[in-house]
Enzyme design. Structure first.
Site, PDB file in Angstrom:
ATOM      1  N   HIS A 241       7.371   3.725   6.391  1.00 14.39           N
ATOM      2  CA  HIS A 241       7.264   5.018   6.934  1.00 14.39           C
ATOM      3  C   HIS A 241       5.781   5.140   7.699  1.00 14.39           C
ATOM      4  O   HIS A 241       5.738   6.368   8.338  1.00 14.39           O
ATOM      5  CB  HIS A 241       6.991   6.175   5.891  1.00 14.39           C
ATOM      6  CG  HIS A 241       8.447   6.430   4.917  1.00 14.39           C
ATOM      7  ND1 HIS A 241       9.534   7.040   5.556  1.00 14.39           N
ATOM      8  CD2 HIS A 241       8.656   6.153   3.705  1.00 14.39           C
ATOM      9  CE1 HIS A 241      10.456   6.934   4.575  1.00 14.39           C
ATOM     10  NE2 HIS A 241       9.993   6.342   3.517  1.00 14.39           N
TER      11      HIS A 241
ATOM     12  N   ASP B  91      12.600  10.227  -3.232  1.00 16.53           N
ATOM     13  CA  ASP B  91      14.007   9.907  -2.309  1.00 16.53           C
ATOM     14  C   ASP B  91      15.017  10.191  -3.512  1.00 16.53           C
ATOM     15  O   ASP B  91      16.190  10.505  -3.510  1.00 16.53           O
ATOM     16  CB  ASP B  91      14.000   8.393  -1.998  1.00 16.53           C
ATOM     17  CG  ASP B  91      13.665   8.375  -0.408  1.00 16.53           C
ATOM     18  OD1 ASP B  91      14.130   9.174   0.120  1.00 16.53           O
ATOM     19  OD2 ASP B  91      12.690   7.462  -0.353  1.00 16.53           O
TER      20      ASP B  91
END
Length: 261
Positions: free
Chosen positions: A52, A180
């Site tokens: 990320h 997630d």
């Protein structure tokens, strides 16, 4: 393995097997200075976030140099296709997202280790081998002994397979990604929802019972205490969260005192 002559910092396997908590943080900022600051603050490890974060491979290598110089163990979160270059740059560990089966974990373990333990391609002209200064059999042994594979579980399928993943030879730790996982379970970013916390508990206990080091995000001492009671020992905070919170506190303090610059 901690010999400073070698670019590769091989302390992490002993830390993960030692039974004591280890503390670090995710960092997606492309800055060697941040790596040094985290080391001087006293963290055990830093996860350079190439999933990320915005760092390119060249900057990642400089961040690995900063980690070695400042004395913090560098883990790189990256995708499977980046493994060869990340390892050749000298990462102490790779943390791979979205591992969902023992078969996938075995494939990853093979990519991390040199033969006869795996199928990693050999090159001694890289930073990890001191550009040839520390190549050959010594580098192969140091790498196989000193580099860790951390599998990330981030889905209900991964939680169900947690024990099988943890039992794979070559997997050193298994890290549960709560954000997630919460999204995959239909709870958005609310990882404190009861079903998500139940899944996290199931996963952490399964990993610990398999004899591997369980990992989890811990943003507060209370998080660490809660998850530590379930077996977790590899705790990660987030650098941007810490920095943003500190900046907000400083800005609020300035407003409250009426300071003008």
């Amino acid at each position: 393995m901690s010999d400073s002559r070698f670019p590769l910092d091989g302390r992490l396997p002993a830390m993960l097997r030692g039974g004591k908590p280890v503390r670090g943080l995710f960092n997606g900022l492309p800055s060697p200075a941040i790596v040094e600051m985290c080391a001087y603050a006293g963290f055990d490890f830093i996860i350079l976030d190439n999933e990320h974060g915005s760092a390119g491979l060249g900057t990642t290598e400089h961040m690995l140099r900063a980690a070695r110089a400042a004395g913090i163990v560098p883990v790189v979160r990256c995708f499977e296709h980046d493994l060869p270059r990340i390892l050749d740059m000298g990462a102490s560990a790779v943390q791979i997202p979205m591992v969902e089966s023992a078969e996938q974990a075995r494939r990853l373990a093979g990519l991390v280790r040199y033969p006869p333990l795996g199928q990693r391609g050999s090159a001694f002209s890289t930073r990890a081998a001191g550009y040839g200064a520390f190549g050959g059999a010594g580098h192969t042994q140091r790498s196989n002994d000193g580099i860790c594979l951390i599998a990330m579980i981030e889905s209900p399928r991964g939680i169900a397979a947690a024990a099988d993943i943890a039992q794979v030879d070559g997997v050193d730790a298994v890290f549960i990604g709560p954000n997630d996982l919460a999204h995959a379970m239909g709870h958005g970013s609310d990882w404190n929802a009861a079903p998500v916390q139940q899944a996290i508990e199931q996963g952490l206990r399964a990993i610990a019972q398999a004899g591997k080091c369980p990992g989890i995000i811990a943003l507060t001492p209370e998080d660490e205490q809660k998850y530590g009671a379930l077996g977790a020992r590899y705790f990660a905070n987030v650098s941007t969260s810490i920095i943003t919170r500190a900046l907000a506190q400083a800005a609020a303090a300035g407003r409250d005192t009426g300071l003008r610059y």
